[in-house]
Design an enzyme around this catalytic site. Structure first.
Site, PDB file in Angstrom:
ATOM      1  N   LYS A 239      94.818  63.006  53.528  1.00 45.53           N
ATOM      2  CA  LYS A 239      96.161  63.524  53.840  1.00 45.53           C
ATOM      3  C   LYS A 239      96.123  65.058  53.879  1.00 45.53           C
ATOM      4  O   LYS A 239      95.107  65.634  54.256  1.00 45.53           O
ATOM      5  CB  LYS A 239      97.188  62.970  52.838  1.00 45.53           C
TER       6      LYS A 239
ATOM      7  N   GLU B 106     103.520  57.548  56.934  1.00 49.77           N
ATOM      8  CA  GLU B 106     104.039  58.917  56.767  1.00 49.77           C
ATOM      9  C   GLU B 106     104.305  59.556  58.117  1.00 49.77           C
ATOM     10  O   GLU B 106     105.246  60.324  58.279  1.00 49.77           O
ATOM     11  CB  GLU B 106     103.043  59.747  55.933  1.00 49.77           C
TER      12      GLU B 106
ATOM     13  N   SER C 194      97.922  52.515  46.937  1.00 44.34           N
ATOM     14  CA  SER C 194      97.567  52.609  45.520  1.00 44.34           C
ATOM     15  C   SER C 194      96.319  51.800  45.158  1.00 44.34           C
ATOM     16  O   SER C 194      96.232  51.246  44.062  1.00 44.34           O
ATOM     17  CB  SER C 194      98.753  52.206  44.630  1.00 44.34           C
TER      18      SER C 194
HETATM   19  P1  PGA Z   1      97.449  55.878  48.403  1.00 42.91           P
HETATM   20  O1  PGA Z   1      97.551  56.143  49.980  1.00 42.91           O
HETATM   21  O2  PGA Z   1      96.107  55.267  48.146  1.00 42.91           O
HETATM   22  O3  PGA Z   1      97.594  57.231  47.772  1.00 42.91           O
HETATM   23  O4  PGA Z   1      98.565  54.955  48.039  1.00 42.91           O
HETATM   24  C1  PGA Z   1      97.053  55.216  50.904  1.00 42.91           C
HETATM   25  C2  PGA Z   1      97.352  55.668  52.303  1.00 42.91           C
HETATM   26  O5  PGA Z   1      98.416  56.239  52.535  1.00 42.91           O
HETATM   27  O6  PGA Z   1      96.543  55.463  53.226  1.00 42.91           O
END
Ligand code: PGA
Length: 256
Positions: free
Chosen positions: A11, A99, A214
């Protein structure tokens, strides 16, 4: 047969220096574990893509991008094209992440154009789909998944489907520390496999179905052991070298 792809989605984290440090760690792990059968992918922010491309050249580590634009070049201020990424050593591109759908208003029509363009350049799209908590509570999870797949995969045939990676990422599990349960993941992945095979035929059995939301070293075993889970798209836990590598190690146990 069960293949695995462990992908880190960094990200909007890490500057060039920090990215290089993280890749050094992961590369160290990949080189010491020379017999690794899982594919391992890192998706840093755009500013680090070229530098990391240089570091991973001629290694087993794969490089991905978090987004792209579908046009080849031209007056599209702020956008990055697929051939620009390919030049840096990128093989996979994430599209349709929740997102991007929610903060940047990316719609299925655009996601579909990106997907087809990525395939045209012979790179691999990682298409993210998933329901919100409201949608799940209203019993609409499968309708949402079908709707996203129908629109985002428009124009694909039974021959091209196996070149797409699909990441099931329930929106409510992303970055919250609350992963979907083993039962929820199994139910969604079995549904996705069945739907894809019904729509595209036999080759859809070879599509990598990743889980994201997560996923960490703590729940990796529970989730990666599920039959129709072929790896993970990992956000938070991919920013820590030891957590990420521990997830890779877990994935290795379930490759058949
Ligand atoms: P996360 O993100 O492992 O922090 O939940 C996963 C993703 O958005 O690909």
């Amino acid at each position: 047969m069960k293949n695995m792809l462990i992908a880190g989605n960094w990200k909007m984290n890490t500057n060039v220096f920090e990215s290089q440090k993280l890749v050094e760690y992961i590369l160290g792990f990949v080189k010491t574990n020379a017999t690794l059968k899982s594919k391992v992918l890192v998706c840093p922010p755009f500013t680090s893509v070229y530098a990391i491309g240089q570091m991973i050249e001629n290694t087993k580590l794969l490089l991905g991008a978090q987004n792209c634009y579908y046009e080849e070049k031209g007056a599209f201020t702020g956008e990055i094209s697929i051939p620009m990424l390919e030049y840096c050593g990128v093989s996979h591109i994430i599209i349709g992440h929740s997102e991007r759908r929610s903060y940047f208003k990316e719609e299925d029509e655009i996601i579909n154009k990106k997907l087809l363009a990525i395939l045209e350049y012979n790179l691999t799209p990682i298409l993210c789909i998933g329901e919100t908590l409201d949608e799940r509570n209203q019993g609409k999870t499968f309708d949402i998944l079908i709707n996203q797949l129908d629109k985002d995969l428009a124009g694909l045939t039974g021959d091209t489907i196996e070149r797409v990676v699909i990441a099931y990422e329930p929106v409510w599990a992303i970055g919250t520390g609350i992963s979907a349960t083993r039962e929820q993941v199994q139910e969604a992945h079995d549904f996705l496999r069945h739907f894809l095979v019904g729509k595209f035929g036999e080759k859809a059995n070879r599509v990598y179905l990743l889980y994201g939301g997560s996923l960490s070293e703590k729940n990796a075993d529970e989730i990666l052991s599920i039959e129709n889970v072929n790896g993970g798209l990992i956000g938070g836990a991919s920013l820590k070298g030891d957590s990420f590598c521990s997830i890779i190690q877990t994935a290795e146990k379930y490759i058949i």
